[in-house]
Scaffold this active site. Structure first.
Site, PDB file in Angstrom:
ATOM      1  N   HIS A  75      64.351   5.324  46.642  1.00 57.55           N
ATOM      2  CA  HIS A  75      64.155   3.879  46.588  1.00 57.55           C
ATOM      3  C   HIS A  75      65.411   3.131  46.155  1.00 57.55           C
ATOM      4  O   HIS A  75      65.485   1.902  46.231  1.00 57.55           O
ATOM      5  CB  HIS A  75      63.005   3.567  45.627  1.00 57.55           C
ATOM      6  CG  HIS A  75      62.297   2.277  45.904  1.00 57.55           C
ATOM      7  ND1 HIS A  75      62.700   1.376  46.849  1.00 57.55           N
ATOM      8  CD2 HIS A  75      61.183   1.739  45.336  1.00 57.55           C
ATOM      9  CE1 HIS A  75      61.887   0.335  46.863  1.00 57.55           C
ATOM     10  NE2 HIS A  75      60.958   0.533  45.947  1.00 57.55           N
ATOM     11  N   THR A  78      58.779  18.572  56.445  1.00 54.18           N
ATOM     12  CA  THR A  78      58.019  19.682  55.880  1.00 54.18           C
ATOM     13  C   THR A  78      56.588  19.620  56.402  1.00 54.18           C
ATOM     14  O   THR A  78      55.973  18.552  56.433  1.00 54.18           O
ATOM     15  CB  THR A  78      58.035  19.657  54.333  1.00 54.18           C
ATOM     16  OG1 THR A  78      57.284  20.757  53.828  1.00 54.18           O
ATOM     17  CG2 THR A  78      57.474  18.361  53.778  1.00 54.18           C
TER      18      THR A  78
END
Length: 256
Positions: A219, A162
């Protein structure tokens, strides 16, 4: 001078969400709810990228009819770096206890349209040059904005970029485009003073075109060391002169 009401364009109105905005809201919320997201950032010196882009942009536009920005250089470096950091291009299925590593890279490019953010995909992006990526990005963005993109244009993504810098943002913490494991954000390129080591070892201050890259990752699958290592690989490719860039852009004779 006449006073204008604060927020006169939308204040005092209630409007229905568009179908696309509802889909975006649902997907972004689910992404945050279902994964453990963390963002790591790195600063990149884009001197070599900017030099090549400046030399190539006019020839590139006249030849292909599209503008040449910094984004395809970052996209090329990001895709190349995935080969050495495959977990960034993977998909976790915690319920099944599996990690899927796709055969190639489906590069999603976030595009801001009048109806909200969409992510068309450049499939098999792993071996594409800067010049080819630039054309793909321009054509996909145009189709996304004029409404001519098809469902096939949005399928097959494995990793997303992005470009928050296109609107002046220095950096952000993008939300992972689930079920992908990571998304890379490119901030605005700004000229600012940086500390450098001169050829004689002395410290120098010079003005260079700099940008921040931010990697948000799941994560549960990707550790901080993985994210930092991947960003360092992207940074290394962007900061080292690459002999393939001028040839890819059709300016080999200019860039020597």
């Amino acid at each position: 001078m006449a006073a204008h009401p604060f927020g006169s364009g939308t204040r005092g109105r209630v409007e229905s969400l568009s179908r696309r905005r509802k889909v975006i809201a649902d997907r972004m919320h689910r992404s945050l709810q279902e994964s453990a997201q963390l963002t790591t950032m790195i600063e990149v010196d884009l001197s070599h990228v900017v030099r090549i882009r400046e030399a190539a942009k006019d020839t590139f536009r006249s030849r292909y009819g599209v503008a040449l920005s910094v984004l395809p250089f970052v996209a090329e470096a990001a895709v190349r770096a995935l080969a050495g950091h495959p977990v960034i291009n993977a998909e976790l299925d915690l319920a099944a206890g599996t990690v899927t590593h796709p055969a190639g890279v489906g590069l999603g490019i976030a595009v801001d349209t009048d109806e909200g953010l969409v992510v068309p995909v450049i499939r098999d992006a792993g071996d594409l040059t800067v010049g080819v990526l630039a054309r793909h990005i321009a054509h996909l963005a145009a189709r996304a904005r004029d409404g001519s993109a098809t469902a096939d244009d949005f399928a097959g993504g494995t990793f997303t970029i992005t470009n928050t810098g296109s609107r002046g943002g220095l950096f952000d913490t993008p939300i992972v485009n689930a079920p992908q494991s990571a998304i890379l954000g490119l901030g605005a390129v700004t000229r600012r003073p940086v500390a450098l080591r001169g050829p004689d070892g002395d410290d120098l201050i010079a003005v260079h075109p700099m940008a921040y890259l931010s990697l948000t990752y799941d994560h549960r699958l990707v550790d901080g060391a993985d994210a930092a290592g991947y960003l360092t690989s992207v940074k290394g490719r962007l900061e080292a002169p690459d002999h393939t860039w001028p040839h890819s852009l059709g300016i080999a004779e200019i860039a020597k």
